[in-house]
Design a protein around this motif. Sequence first.
Motif, short mmCIF file in Angstrom:
data_model
loop_
_atom_site.label_atom_id
_atom_site.label_comp_id
_atom_site.label_asym_id
_atom_site.label_seq_id
_atom_site.Cartn_x
_atom_site.Cartn_y
_atom_site.Cartn_z
N ASN A 270 0.80 -1.23 0.00
CA ASN A 270 0.00 0.00 0.00
C ASN A 270 0.83 1.28 0.00
O ASN A 270 0.27 2.38 0.07
N LEU A 271 2.15 1.17 -0.06
CA LEU A 271 3.01 2.35 -0.07
C LEU A 271 3.71 2.53 -1.42
O LEU A 271 4.29 3.59 -1.67
N VAL A 272 3.67 1.51 -2.25
CA VAL A 272 4.24 1.59 -3.60
C VAL A 272 3.06 1.70 -4.57
O VAL A 272 2.21 0.82 -4.62
N HIS A 273 3.00 2.79 -5.31
CA HIS A 273 1.82 3.14 -6.10
C HIS A 273 1.87 2.57 -7.51
O HIS A 273 2.95 2.36 -8.07
N GLU A 274 0.69 2.35 -8.06
CA GLU A 274 0.59 1.93 -9.46
C GLU A 274 1.06 3.07 -10.35
O GLU A 274 0.81 4.25 -10.06
N PRO A 275 1.74 2.77 -11.44
CA PRO A 275 2.23 3.83 -12.33
C PRO A 275 1.09 4.49 -13.09
O PRO A 275 0.04 3.88 -13.34
N LEU A 276 1.28 5.76 -13.43
CA LEU A 276 0.32 6.50 -14.24
C LEU A 276 0.71 6.41 -15.71
O LEU A 276 1.88 6.27 -16.04
N ASP A 277 -0.28 6.49 -16.58
CA ASP A 277 -0.05 6.41 -18.03
C ASP A 277 0.21 7.82 -18.56
O ASP A 277 -0.62 8.70 -18.42
N TRP B 106 10.14 12.14 -18.01
CA TRP B 106 10.98 12.81 -17.01
C TRP B 106 10.14 13.21 -15.80
O TRP B 106 10.60 13.11 -14.66
N ALA B 107 8.92 13.66 -16.03
CA ALA B 107 8.04 14.09 -14.94
C ALA B 107 7.33 12.91 -14.30
O ALA B 107 7.18 12.84 -13.07
N PHE B 108 6.89 11.95 -15.11
CA PHE B 108 6.14 10.81 -14.59
C PHE B 108 7.01 9.91 -13.73
O PHE B 108 6.61 9.48 -12.64
N SER B 109 8.21 9.59 -14.21
CA SER B 109 9.07 8.69 -13.43
C SER B 109 9.54 9.38 -12.15
O SER B 109 9.63 8.74 -11.09
N THR B 110 9.84 10.67 -12.22
CA THR B 110 10.28 11.39 -11.02
C THR B 110 9.16 11.45 -9.99
O THR B 110 9.38 11.16 -8.80
N PRO C 189 2.46 14.53 -11.74
CA PRO C 189 3.35 14.79 -12.89
C PRO C 189 2.95 16.08 -13.61
O PRO C 189 3.80 16.79 -14.13
N GLN C 190 1.64 16.37 -13.61
CA GLN C 190 1.17 17.58 -14.31
C GLN C 190 1.74 18.84 -13.67
O GLN C 190 2.04 19.82 -14.36
N ASN C 191 1.90 18.83 -12.35
CA ASN C 191 2.49 19.96 -11.65
C ASN C 191 3.91 20.22 -12.19
O ASN C 191 4.32 21.36 -12.42
N LEU C 192 4.68 19.15 -12.39
CA LEU C 192 6.02 19.30 -12.96
C LEU C 192 5.95 19.76 -14.42
O LEU C 192 6.69 20.65 -14.84
N LEU C 193 5.08 19.15 -15.20
CA LEU C 193 4.97 19.49 -16.62
C LEU C 193 4.62 20.95 -16.82
O LEU C 193 5.13 21.62 -17.73
N SER D 296 -0.52 16.90 -4.96
CA SER D 296 -0.92 15.53 -5.32
C SER D 296 -1.55 15.50 -6.70
O SER D 296 -2.03 16.52 -7.22
N ASP D 297 -1.58 14.31 -7.28
CA ASP D 297 -2.24 14.13 -8.57
C ASP D 297 -3.74 14.36 -8.47
O ASP D 297 -4.38 14.79 -9.42
N HIS D 298 -4.30 14.09 -7.28
CA HIS D 298 -5.73 14.34 -7.07
C HIS D 298 -6.03 15.83 -7.15
O HIS D 298 -7.06 16.24 -7.69
N CYS D 299 -5.09 16.63 -6.63
CA CYS D 299 -5.26 18.09 -6.66
C CYS D 299 -5.01 18.64 -8.06
O CYS D 299 -5.71 19.53 -8.53
N TYR D 300 -3.99 18.11 -8.73
CA TYR D 300 -3.58 18.63 -10.04
C TYR D 300 -3.45 17.47 -11.01
O TYR D 300 -2.36 16.99 -11.30
N PRO D 301 -4.57 16.95 -11.53
CA PRO D 301 -4.54 15.73 -12.36
C PRO D 301 -3.94 15.98 -13.74
O PRO D 301 -3.87 17.11 -14.23
N PHE D 302 -3.53 14.89 -14.35
CA PHE D 302 -2.90 14.93 -15.67
C PHE D 302 -3.93 15.26 -16.74
O PHE D 302 -5.01 14.67 -16.77
N VAL D 303 -3.59 16.20 -17.62
CA VAL D 303 -4.49 16.57 -18.71
C VAL D 303 -3.87 16.31 -20.08
O VAL D 303 -4.50 16.54 -21.10
N GLY D 304 -2.62 15.81 -20.12
CA GLY D 304 -2.01 15.44 -21.40
C GLY D 304 -1.30 16.56 -22.10
O GLY D 304 -0.88 16.42 -23.24
#
Length: 423
Positions: A215-222, A230-234, A256-260, A289-297
């Motif tokens: 429960n501490l290692v998260h599923e990867p995002l697409d 660079w942003a997703f892996s980091t 990742p979107q926050n970094l992008l 968090s990704d919940h706060c700033y979700p990926f939009v592509g």
Amino acid sequence: MWRCPLELLLLLLLAGESALGARRGRGRRELAPGLHLRGIRDAGGRYCQEQDLCCRGRADDCTLPYLGATCYCDLFCNRTVSDCCPDFWDFCLGVPPPFPPIQGCTHGTRIYPVLGTYWDNCNRCTCQEQGRWECDQEPCLVDQDMINAINQGNYGWLAGNHSAFWGMTLDEGIRYRLGTFRPSSSVSNMNEIHTVLRPGEVLPTAFEASEKWPNLVHEPLDQGNCAGSWAFSTAAVASDRVSIHSLGHMTPVLSPQNLLSCDTHNQRGCRGGRLDGAWWFLRRRGVVSDHCYPFVGREQDEAMGRGKRQATARCPSSHAHANDIYQVTPAYRLGSSEEEIMKELMENGPVQALMEVHEDFFLYQGGVYSHTPVSLGRPEQYRRHGTHSVKITGWGEETLPDGRTLKYWTNCREEGYGACDNS
């Protein structure tokens, strides 16, 4: 003012003309929607001949289906506005048609006009004169010949067709599905952090971080068609490390979107970026968090700002209100020793790695991936490669049919679990 589509207006006008003709007693049939004033649409077809259908006079039931409409094989259709079947004149009357048929090309069950197009995977085919197709010759990301060669070559892994890649060129795959710049010489020459194994210490032959830290290692995002590995892996590695080192008190999936969108110094968002810059931003500015700033592509012009513990701006997502900022300690570079990487992973959590991605990697479906030579005999444009960054969560070993042992790293793909040869 009420408006109607041009096509609807055209049909109304044609219907009106037909009705007017009927009132005048001319007895003309309505022009079927699949036909037009200049006559037949395709280059030919054995409609009347195959049915042996040639009716005398006007016989409205002497018809055949034709391109979604109706064509006739009776003598009444021998007139200027033609709803005849394509072979009516030469088969029923034994004369050339009164106007030349419109040339076209056949593909499957469809007939295309000259300059009409269809897509064959990533290549557009265009109808030329004399029924000839001319197709682009771009290498496609999904290549059935390469899939067959890999699966027949006993390379230790299986290739297959990923529907998300269908229709993309190989060049688009390299440009849009990877996205990590090679590190600069200053980064490559950083001092390595060495992890020392205790005398006699033996590492396990298999390890998976999610089993040690459930429960501490998260599923990867697409990452989709955003060259932002660079942003997703980091963000993925940082998410796991924050969760593990806080002993589960914080378990964010970092954005990742926050970094992008916000890490713009020498970074290019969905067109690629640098790992050292991403870790610098995480340390000095932090991300939500990704919940706060979700990926939009794509990159967005959304500056979150940095407060003491929360972002100074609200979450871009209207479904989240917790705009907590997460920061990390300075990143460090591991040595290339296999055992040291394994010990670091086992003691501190998932690590980030760079990998050279070749054209066959996009076809990976299972097994232990290693680059194959199946494209060596093909033109140069079929051999492409780019740099990708991934999160590694563990390792293992596999015994091959010939008795050899093959070591591999796990979770080398951002879409899901995979295995990469680490020999």
